[in-house]
Design a protein around this motif. Structure first.
Motif, PDB file in Angstrom:
ATOM      1  N   GLN A  17      77.638  -8.136  93.328  1.00 34.51           N
ATOM      2  CA  GLN A  17      76.794  -9.337  93.224  1.00 34.51           C
ATOM      3  C   GLN A  17      77.382 -10.317  92.225  1.00 34.51           C
ATOM      4  O   GLN A  17      77.419 -11.535  92.471  1.00 34.51           O
ATOM      5  N   LYS A  18      77.859  -9.815  91.065  1.00 37.51           N
ATOM      6  CA  LYS A  18      78.462 -10.703  90.077  1.00 37.51           C
ATOM      7  C   LYS A  18      79.737 -11.334  90.603  1.00 37.51           C
ATOM      8  O   LYS A  18      80.020 -12.520  90.336  1.00 37.51           O
ATOM      9  N   ILE A  19      80.514 -10.545  91.365  1.00 36.55           N
ATOM     10  CA  ILE A  19      81.732 -11.112  91.953  1.00 36.55           C
ATOM     11  C   ILE A  19      81.374 -12.262  92.891  1.00 36.55           C
ATOM     12  O   ILE A  19      82.021 -13.322  92.887  1.00 36.55           O
ATOM     13  N   SER A  20      80.324 -12.029  93.705  1.00 31.99           N
ATOM     14  CA  SER A  20      79.892 -13.089  94.623  1.00 31.99           C
ATOM     15  C   SER A  20      79.442 -14.327  93.861  1.00 31.99           C
ATOM     16  O   SER A  20      79.770 -15.467  94.229  1.00 31.99           O
ATOM     17  N   GLU A  21      78.696 -14.089  92.755  1.00 35.91           N
ATOM     18  CA  GLU A  21      78.233 -15.214  91.952  1.00 35.91           C
ATOM     19  C   GLU A  21      79.408 -15.965  91.334  1.00 35.91           C
ATOM     20  O   GLU A  21      79.447 -17.214  91.344  1.00 35.91           O
ATOM     21  N   TYR A  22      80.374 -15.204  90.784  1.00 34.76           N
ATOM     22  CA  TYR A  22      81.528 -15.860  90.178  1.00 34.76           C
ATOM     23  C   TYR A  22      82.345 -16.627  91.216  1.00 34.76           C
ATOM     24  O   TYR A  22      82.849 -17.726  90.942  1.00 34.76           O
ATOM     25  N   GLN A  23      82.478 -16.023  92.400  1.00 34.01           N
ATOM     26  CA  GLN A  23      83.217 -16.718  93.451  1.00 34.01           C
ATOM     27  C   GLN A  23      82.491 -18.003  93.868  1.00 34.01           C
ATOM     28  O   GLN A  23      83.122 -19.043  94.087  1.00 34.01           O
ATOM     29  N   ALA A  24      81.153 -17.929  93.961  1.00 32.89           N
ATOM     30  CA  ALA A  24      80.388 -19.128  94.315  1.00 32.89           C
ATOM     31  C   ALA A  24      80.519 -20.190  93.231  1.00 32.89           C
ATOM     32  O   ALA A  24      80.693 -21.396  93.530  1.00 32.89           O
ATOM     33  N   ASP A  25      80.430 -19.757  91.954  1.00 28.91           N
ATOM     34  CA  ASP A  25      80.607 -20.710  90.854  1.00 28.91           C
ATOM     35  C   ASP A  25      81.989 -21.334  90.889  1.00 28.91           C
ATOM     36  O   ASP A  25      82.157 -22.548  90.653  1.00 28.91           O
ATOM     37  N   GLY A  26      82.998 -20.513  91.169  1.00 28.43           N
ATOM     38  CA  GLY A  26      84.351 -21.041  91.245  1.00 28.43           C
ATOM     39  C   GLY A  26      84.525 -22.045  92.359  1.00 28.43           C
ATOM     40  O   GLY A  26      85.157 -23.101  92.180  1.00 28.43           O
ATOM     41  N   ALA A  27      83.945 -21.712  93.519  1.00 25.54           N
ATOM     42  CA  ALA A  27      84.037 -22.646  94.651  1.00 25.54           C
ATOM     43  C   ALA A  27      83.298 -23.935  94.335  1.00 25.54           C
ATOM     44  O   ALA A  27      83.772 -25.046  94.663  1.00 25.54           O
ATOM     45  N   HIS A  28      82.151 -23.829  93.680  1.00 29.83           N
ATOM     46  CA  HIS A  28      81.389 -25.022  93.321  1.00 29.83           C
ATOM     47  C   HIS A  28      82.165 -25.896  92.351  1.00 29.83           C
ATOM     48  O   HIS A  28      82.231 -27.137  92.492  1.00 29.83           O
ATOM     49  N   LEU A  29      82.792 -25.233  91.325  1.00 26.20           N
ATOM     50  CA  LEU A  29      83.564 -26.007  90.358  1.00 26.20           C
ATOM     51  C   LEU A  29      84.766 -26.671  91.020  1.00 26.20           C
ATOM     52  O   LEU A  29      85.135 -27.809  90.696  1.00 26.20           O
ATOM     53  N   GLN A  30      85.391 -25.949  91.953  1.00 29.69           N
ATOM     54  CA  GLN A  30      86.514 -26.562  92.686  1.00 29.69           C
ATOM     55  C   GLN A  30      86.049 -27.771  93.489  1.00 29.69           C
ATOM     56  O   GLN A  30      86.735 -28.806  93.522  1.00 29.69           O
ATOM     57  N   ASP A  31      84.888 -27.646  94.111  1.00 28.38           N
ATOM     58  CA  ASP A  31      84.364 -28.794  94.871  1.00 28.38           C
ATOM     59  C   ASP A  31      84.060 -29.961  93.954  1.00 28.38           C
ATOM     60  O   ASP A  31      84.323 -31.128  94.282  1.00 28.38           O
ATOM     61  N   VAL A  32      83.491 -29.656  92.766  1.00 25.53           N
ATOM     62  CA  VAL A  32      83.172 -30.727  91.816  1.00 25.53           C
ATOM     63  C   VAL A  32      84.450 -31.424  91.375  1.00 25.53           C
ATOM     64  O   VAL A  32      84.532 -32.664  91.327  1.00 25.53           O
ATOM     65  N   LEU A  33      85.491 -30.616  91.035  1.00 25.86           N
ATOM     66  CA  LEU A  33      86.752 -31.215  90.605  1.00 25.86           C
ATOM     67  C   LEU A  33      87.406 -32.018  91.726  1.00 25.86           C
ATOM     68  O   LEU A  33      87.952 -33.107  91.504  1.00 25.86           O
ATOM     69  N   LEU A  34      87.313 -31.457  92.926  1.00 25.93           N
ATOM     70  CA  LEU A  34      87.975 -32.126  94.043  1.00 25.93           C
ATOM     71  C   LEU A  34      87.247 -33.391  94.463  1.00 25.93           C
ATOM     72  O   LEU A  34      87.858 -34.436  94.685  1.00 25.93           O
ATOM     73  N   GLN A  35      85.917 -33.309  94.570  1.00 28.85           N
ATOM     74  CA  GLN A  35      85.139 -34.444  95.060  1.00 28.85           C
ATOM     75  C   GLN A  35      84.863 -35.455  93.942  1.00 28.85           C
ATOM     76  O   GLN A  35      84.885 -36.667  94.181  1.00 28.85           O
ATOM     77  N   GLY A  36      84.569 -34.985  92.702  1.00 28.52           N
ATOM     78  CA  GLY A  36      84.194 -35.905  91.638  1.00 28.52           C
ATOM     79  C   GLY A  36      85.389 -36.520  90.950  1.00 28.52           C
ATOM     80  O   GLY A  36      85.390 -37.701  90.603  1.00 28.52           O
ATOM     81  N   VAL A  37      86.423 -35.721  90.717  1.00 28.03           N
ATOM     82  CA  VAL A  37      87.579 -36.204  89.956  1.00 28.03           C
ATOM     83  C   VAL A  37      88.791 -36.392  90.846  1.00 28.03           C
ATOM     84  O   VAL A  37      89.723 -37.140  90.532  1.00 28.03           O
ATOM     85  N   GLY A  38      88.790 -35.718  91.946  1.00 25.61           N
ATOM     86  CA  GLY A  38      89.932 -35.796  92.842  1.00 25.61           C
ATOM     87  C   GLY A  38      91.076 -34.911  92.431  1.00 25.61           C
ATOM     88  O   GLY A  38      92.244 -35.204  92.710  1.00 25.61           O
ATOM     89  N   LEU A  39      90.753 -33.794  91.718  1.00 21.48           N
ATOM     90  CA  LEU A  39      91.771 -32.854  91.275  1.00 21.48           C
ATOM     91  C   LEU A  39      91.660 -31.547  92.041  1.00 21.48           C
ATOM     92  O   LEU A  39      90.562 -31.096  92.365  1.00 21.48           O
TER      93      LEU A  39
END
Length: 273
Positions: A57-79
């Motif tokens: 469950q923690k792995i799933s949560e960390y993976q979801a957090d990681g994907a969310h942060l990647q989306d934020v960086l990609l969509q918000g900052v373009g990185l």
């Protein structure tokens, strides 16, 4: 009891798998022990399964957090990770490594600072403990030095004592040898004396000619001579008188008679001995 045996057999079959289950004596005690093992194993397996589920469950949560942060960086900052320069990627990897070493949940400053403070406090406590251990180590070294000096002194005393004991032992052995010689000599002299006494008894020797009797006679003669000395001193005043006075003549005669009596007694004692 039957339910316990069934459960034990099922557990043993699961544990050994394709291998045959070893033979064992089936009685109340063995079944109870194996049943307790079954319960402990099931409880441990249940706890392990829960831990695995929690980790998944923690792995799933960390993976979801990681994907969310990647989306934020990609969509918000373009990185994206691919678009980062090598120094930025290195800094990001270093930041992640530090976060893992410090054991923080994320890389925010609010998480880093308490972790750094905790490690700093641990470092300070460790340094205090090290200084305390160094003081104790110095004290132990001083005591060890004193102990070594004392040990050396004790070893010297022991060596001296061993040498002294060896000398005393040699002296004691020599004394024992001398004592044995003296005892043997005394025994020999005692035997000779007994033989001589037996010979004297067989020859009817007079006891008055023995050394002890002669010594006693000499002592008596000396005593009589001492008794004569005062009488001679009494005669000395009369020796200067003229022979004409009758009183002086009487005294002289009395003294002569006493002296003659003493000489006669001395001669009788000598003849008697």
């Amino acid at each position: 009891m039957c339910e316990k045996i069934k459960k034990v057999n099922s557990w043993l079959s699961t544990v050994f798998g394709d291998q045959p289950v070893p033979q064992f004596e089936v009685n109340i005690r063995t079944v109870d022990i194996l049943y307790q093992l079954v319960q402990s194993s099931e409880a441990r397996c249940s706890e392990t399964a829960l831990c695995i589920e929690d980790i998944k469950q923690k792995i799933s949560e960390y993976q979801a957090d990681g994907a969310h942060l990647q989306d934020v960086l990609l969509q918000g900052v373009g990185l994206s990770c691919a678009s980062l320069a090598k120094p930025a990627a290195d800094y990001l990897c270093a930041l992640v490594d530090n976060a893992m070493v410090l054991g923080v949940r994320d890389t925010s400053l609010g998480s880093f600072m308490p972790a750094v403070n905790n490690h700093t406090n641990e470092l300070v406590e460790t340094e205090k403990s090290n200084r305390k251990l160094e003081r104790e180590l110095r004290a132990l070294r001083r005591r060890l030095g004193a102990t070594l000096v004392l040990r050396s002194s004790l070893q010297e005393d022991i060596n001296k004592t061993v040498k002294s004991q060896a000398v005393e032992s040699a002296k004691a052995e020599e004394r024992l040898l001398n004592m044995d010689f003296v005892r043997a000599k005394a025994k020999e002299l005692r035997i000779k004396r007994e033989r001589a006494e037996a010979q004297l008894v067989s020859k009817n020797m007079d006891g008055s000619v023995t050394h002890q009797a002669v010594v006693q006679l000499a002592e008596e003669v000396t005593a009589l001579k001492q008794e004569i000395i005062p009488l001679k001193r009494k005669l000395e005043p009369y020796m200067d008188l003229s022979p004409s006075p009758s009183l002086a003549q009487v005294k002289i005669e009395e003294a002569k008679r006493e002296l003659a009596a003493l000489d006669s007694q001395l001669e009788m004692n000598v003849d008697f001995k």
